[in-house]
Enzyme design. Structure first.
Site, PDB file in Angstrom:
ATOM      1  N   TRP A 131       0.857  -1.186   0.000  1.00  0.00           N
ATOM      2  CA  TRP A 131       0.000   0.000   0.000  1.00  0.00           C
ATOM      3  C   TRP A 131       0.892   1.235   0.000  1.00  0.00           C
ATOM      4  O   TRP A 131       1.775   1.364   0.858  1.00  0.00           O
ATOM      5  CB  TRP A 131      -0.881  -0.029   1.247  1.00  0.00           C
ATOM      6  CG  TRP A 131      -1.926   1.030   1.318  1.00  0.00           C
ATOM      7  CD1 TRP A 131      -2.676   1.533   0.293  1.00  0.00           C
ATOM      8  CD2 TRP A 131      -2.351   1.710   2.509  1.00  0.00           C
ATOM      9  NE1 TRP A 131      -3.546   2.493   0.769  1.00  0.00           N
ATOM     10  CE2 TRP A 131      -3.366   2.614   2.114  1.00  0.00           C
ATOM     11  CE3 TRP A 131      -1.982   1.638   3.849  1.00  0.00           C
ATOM     12  CZ2 TRP A 131      -4.018   3.441   3.025  1.00  0.00           C
ATOM     13  CZ3 TRP A 131      -2.630   2.457   4.757  1.00  0.00           C
ATOM     14  CH2 TRP A 131      -3.635   3.345   4.348  1.00  0.00           C
ATOM     15  N   ASP A 211      -0.253  -5.708   9.552  1.00  0.00           N
ATOM     16  CA  ASP A 211      -1.315  -4.775   9.172  1.00  0.00           C
ATOM     17  C   ASP A 211      -2.575  -5.592   8.895  1.00  0.00           C
ATOM     18  O   ASP A 211      -2.612  -6.419   7.979  1.00  0.00           O
ATOM     19  CB  ASP A 211      -0.898  -3.979   7.933  1.00  0.00           C
ATOM     20  CG  ASP A 211      -1.809  -2.786   7.682  1.00  0.00           C
ATOM     21  OD1 ASP A 211      -2.819  -2.648   8.397  1.00  0.00           O
ATOM     22  OD2 ASP A 211      -1.516  -1.994   6.770  1.00  0.00           O
ATOM     23  N   LYS A 246     -13.392  -0.952   6.796  1.00  0.00           N
ATOM     24  CA  LYS A 246     -14.064  -1.795   5.814  1.00  0.00           C
ATOM     25  C   LYS A 246     -15.116  -2.688   6.447  1.00  0.00           C
ATOM     26  O   LYS A 246     -16.275  -2.698   6.030  1.00  0.00           O
ATOM     27  CB  LYS A 246     -13.042  -2.653   5.049  1.00  0.00           C
ATOM     28  CG  LYS A 246     -12.458  -2.002   3.816  1.00  0.00           C
ATOM     29  CD  LYS A 246     -11.572  -0.818   4.122  1.00  0.00           C
ATOM     30  CE  LYS A 246     -10.912  -0.249   2.873  1.00  0.00           C
ATOM     31  NZ  LYS A 246     -10.011   0.871   3.190  1.00  0.00           N
TER      32      LYS A 246
END
Length: 398
Positions: A131, A211, A246
């Site tokens: 990312w 993560d 999310k």
């Protein structure tokens, strides 16, 4: 003129896609760029469990006073249980602590500052690719950023390259790993591969930073936590960044946490004192609303059951879209080329579509995705899979 020498920096490429997509007048356009979950109507709706929790909070919440540097304790405790498992012996031994942060991104910034200030000399290793915000956050705090191979030019998981590089990482460095639903590639490690990574991390005395932004979007809420729990059980110290954006649909509420496991309760208290001090100078107190919603849901059996059903519905929809896209591409002679899309996990896919083909998709077919061919599978309209497949075929076979 104090500002005369200030230069304009380029805008974020993903946020730029939002504007380009909004300005496109083609009614048949596709938004596969921005990383948000969309339902079958193309909407990023608020989960029903979240709405019910918000209504309950509106009726019962009595204050908006500060919640402290580590955030709401109930939120931290319940999120730690969700991540590590309610039966984790680390919880009983008081070896786990959660510091609430403004989203998963805030957790990454907090842990970056912690490494820079409290673990001087340690570098951090990121997957290639990863990312993009990982790169910028850790560079901003002054850490030495290095990379281990993950997905190569052939758009395949390069596990041997990853393991070979990890074996050469300087002892004591930090290694960032994606728990599941790797962003941006969608390629995840198998259980056997995770075991191999763990053995190297242990033998090299590396500090893992995991993560965990997509719990529930890969194989399920419990299944997606497998690697995190493996590492937590095997190692005395672990850093975990958790995001509720999310799976709870709390994107704009900025709800996340940095979860730390330490060798004992006393050392955990030392670490948490440093984290509270760093947080004080970053945001003082984290935002409360999203965390209060999460705590309300996870602390209530009925709301939690409803939320679990909703997360599973989202997960299954993404998995079905992956399979459906490959099936739509098969009659066009592209099923084998894109078969990996069905094997990937989570919202994102490294499709293997080149930058040039991405540009053609955008300009000729109003299909918006990030350069390097990263597509948000959750943005696909299931009723128009054939149309999307035709557009992909037009640029990949033309």
């Amino acid at each position: 003129m104090h500002f005369k020498d200030i230069q304009r920096v380029p805008g974020d490429p993903i946020l730029g896609l939002i504007e380009a997509y909004a300005n496109d007048t083609n009614p048949a356009k596709f938004d596969l760029g921005v990383g948000v979950y969309k339902d079958s109507q193309g909407l990023t709706t608020i989960p029903r469990a979240v709405k019910l929790a918000e209504q309950r909070l509106a009726d019962t919440q009595l204050t908006k006073t500060y919640i402290g540097g580590h955030g709401e304790p109930r939120f931290g405790a319940l999120l730690s249980e969700m991540v590590l498992g309610t039966d984790s012996p680390l919880l009983a031994a008081r070896r786990v602590g959660a510091t609430q942060t403004p989203g998963g991104t805030g957790a990454l910034r907090l842990v970056g500052e912690f490494i820079a200030q409290c673990l001087p000399g340690k570098g951090i290793w990121l997957s290639d690719p990863t990312w993009p915000i990982h790169e910028s956050i850790f560079n901003k705090v002054g850490l030495k950023v290095s990379h281990y191979p993950y997905v190569g030019a052939d758009n395949r998981l390069n596990i041997e390259g990853m393991l070979d590089t990890l074996r050469q990482v300087p002892e004591g460095d930090v290694v960032l790993l994606h728990a599941c639903c790797h962003n941006p590639t969608g390629f995840d490690l198998s259980h056997e591969q995770w075991q191999q990574v763990l053995e190297i991390v242990r033998s090299r005395n590396l500090l893992p930073l995991i993560d965990f932004a997509y719990q529930g979007f890969g194989d399920g809420l419990e299944q997606d936590a497998w690697a995190v729990r493996l590492f937590a059980a095997a190692l005395p110290e672990l850093l975990i960044t958790s995001s509720c954006s999310k799976n709870f649909g709390l994107y704009r509420e900025r709800t996340g946490a940095l979860i730390v496991t330490a060798g004992d309760a006393e050392k955990l208290a030392d670490v948490r004192s440093q984290l509270a001090n760093i947080a004080r100078n970053l945001w003082s107190n984290p935002p409360d609303h999203g965390a209060a919603v999460v705590a309300e849901i996870l602390g209530d059996a009925e709301l939690k059951s409803l939320w679990v059903e909703e997360v599973e519905e989202m997960r299954q929809r993404i998995a079905q879209l992956r399979i459906g896209l490959v099936e739509a591409l098969t009659p066009l002679g592209l099923g084998e080329r894109f078969a990996h899309i069905a094997r990937q996990r989570g919202m994102f896919s490294y499709t293997g579509i080149s930058d040039e083909q991405v540009a053609r998709l955008r300009h000729e077919h109003s299909v918006y995705m990030v350069n390097a061919g990263r597509a948000n599978i959750a943005g696909i309209d299931a009723s128009r899979l054939d149309q999307l497949a035709q557009a992909i075929a037009a640029v990949c076979k033309g």
